[in-house]
Design an enzyme around this catalytic site. Structure first.
Site, short mmCIF file in Angstrom:
data_model
loop_
_atom_site.label_atom_id
_atom_site.label_comp_id
_atom_site.label_asym_id
_atom_site.label_seq_id
_atom_site.Cartn_x
_atom_site.Cartn_y
_atom_site.Cartn_z
CD1 TRP A 86 -2.85 -1.85 2.22
CD2 TRP A 86 -3.09 -1.29 0.17
NE1 TRP A 86 -3.19 -3.07 1.31
CE2 TRP A 86 -3.86 -2.09 0.60
CE3 TRP A 86 -3.56 -0.75 -0.95
CZ2 TRP A 86 -4.68 -2.45 -0.31
CZ3 TRP A 86 -3.89 -1.04 -1.70
CH2 TRP A 86 -5.27 -2.28 -1.63
CG ASP B 85 -3.15 3.95 4.03
OD1 ASP B 85 -4.70 4.39 4.17
OD2 ASP B 85 -3.02 3.28 2.36
CE LYS C 236 -8.75 -3.66 3.78
NZ LYS C 236 -7.79 -2.39 2.95
C1 LIG Z 1 -7.16 -1.79 1.44
C2 LIG Z 1 -6.39 -0.46 1.50
C3 LIG Z 1 -6.29 0.38 0.76
C4 LIG Z 1 -7.11 0.58 -0.50
O1 LIG Z 1 -7.89 0.71 0.06
P1 LIG Z 1 -9.53 1.81 -1.39
O2 LIG Z 1 -10.99 2.37 -0.22
O3 LIG Z 1 -10.31 0.03 -2.47
O4 LIG Z 1 -8.63 2.21 -1.87
C5 LIG Z 1 -6.22 1.78 0.89
N1 LIG Z 1 -4.45 1.81 1.63
C6 LIG Z 1 -4.54 0.54 3.34
C7 LIG Z 1 -3.03 0.93 4.04
C8 LIG Z 1 -5.50 -0.60 2.73
O5 LIG Z 1 -5.64 -1.37 4.22
#
Ligand SMILES: *Cc1c(COP(=O)(O)O)cnc(C)c1O
Length: 348
Positions: free
Chosen positions: A89, A159, A183
């Site tokens: 990511w 993030d 999540k």
């Molecule tokens: C799942 C995830 C993403 C992707 O998110 P989207 O909403 O599908 O763009 C990005 N960063 C992290 C850390 C994630 O766990």
């Protein structure tokens, strides 16, 4: 999603709070929706202790959109963004940012195959950098920072898509945190952005309206129609989380859940091998391997047949991955651990 939230959503689906209308059918400018949006924000703020000087925004486009929006909004002309890369990511965030402007990797754990996270003292970015970006939990390798990264004089952007609301977070260390909701916060389709006021002040001018954090801040997350249904569910998930004891209780539960699986790995005499280094082990995504990839596959197939689905590791990565986000029940973990022990007896 927590089951009680889904059940409540089902109950309220066709007539929200006695209105005779679904929340999905209401105008996002209605008083009822304004209340829901405010409730979602206030509950989130209370749960993770968001200080006054931060705004909470609800946006769309997933966390992935913010890989681009962060540099678009915050890279100054001639400026530079610094990235810590600990997995897929943060690497994606870096690659997207590179399309927008000048960014550099100040630290990467690629040489450990993304099995580690750096120690606090290892990270140093130039004070001339516009921001420092990192990802607090990498879902594919299953590595998580056990601390809130701090950088003196440089805004830290995180993030936190896959571990927000799973444990306490010291928001004061961050200039901005963003997280796709799907999540731990709610369904897909909304991204929560927590951003400090001084960062909003310095956003680049002239951005397209729906890509501009300032525009969302100035218009209460509604420069255009937001995902009303998902925001309603965020409020409900937050209420559920408060009801089960808030961040303190969920932290303890997540610790127990993950330790049960890690213990099963560590006590298997090498039949199961944890992927992440111990100090970097994620409490949300437990990754491990069996002696060979045929057994990995057999493990996932047999588990699936017994109702334990979604265990196959990421397609780029293989192995086994147990994603045990907030809503995943402790009983499910007990079932998995029992399956792991049985599988080992049959194949070890
Ligand atoms: C799942 C995830 C993403 C992707 O998110 P989207 O909403 O599908 O763009 C990005 N960063 C992290 C850390 C994630 O766990």
């Amino acid at each position: 999603m927590p089951l009680p939230v889904l059940e409540r959503a089902r109950e309220e689906l066709t007539s929200f709070r006695g209105s005779g209308m679904s929340i999905m059918e209401m105008s996002h400018r209605s008083d009822i929706f304004a209340e829901v949006l405010n409730e979602a924000e206030q509950r989130l703020r209370r749960l993770i202790g968001v200080p006054e000087e931060y705004r909470v925004l609800f946006m769309q486009g997933g966390a992935t959109l913010h890989f681009s929006l962060v540099p678009m909004n915050l890279l100054r002309s001639g400026g530079r963004g610094d990235y810590v890369i600990t997995g897929a990511w943060s690497e994606k965030a870096y690659k997207e940012a590179k399309k927008i402007g000048d960014v550099r990797t100040i630290l990467s754990t690629k040489e450990t195959d993304f099995t580690t996270v750096p120690g606090e003292a290892e990270i140093s970015c130039g004070s001339d950098s516009d921001y420092l970006h990192y990802c607090s939990n990498e879902t594919i390798g299953g590595v998580e920072f056990p601390y809130d990264l701090a950088a003196t004089g440089v805004p830290v952007i995180c993030d936190a898509s896959s571990n927000i609301l799973s444990k306490p977070i010291d928001i004061n260390k961050y200039a901005m945190i963003y997280a796709g909701a799907q999540k731990n916060i709610g369904p897909s389709g909304v991204t929560v952005v927590i951003i400090r006021n001084d960062l909003i002040e310095r956003i680049n001018p002239g951005l397209p309206a729906v890509l501009d954090y300032r525009n969302f801040a100035e218009n209460g997350s509604m420069p255009n129609t937001p995902n009303t249904w998902a925001i309603y569910l965020i409020a409900a998930v937050c209420e559920w989380l408060e009801g089960v004891g808030g961040i303190e209780a969920i932290t303890e539960l997540n610790r127990r859940k993950s330790e049960l699986i890690y213990r099963a790995i560590d006590s298997s005499d090498g039949f199961y091998t944890g992927y992440a280094a111990r100090a970097a082990r994620s409490r949300m995504n437990v990754t491990f391997r069996l002696p060979d990839s045929t057994l990995d596959r057999q493990f996932c197939d047999e588990a699936h047949a017994e109702g334990l689905s979604g265990l196959r590791g990421h397609r780029t990565f293989g192995g086994v991955r147990a994603s045990i986000y907030n809503a995943f029940p402790l009983e499910g973990v007990h079932t998995l651990v029992e399956f792991m022990q049985n599988f080992m007896m049959r194949n070890g």
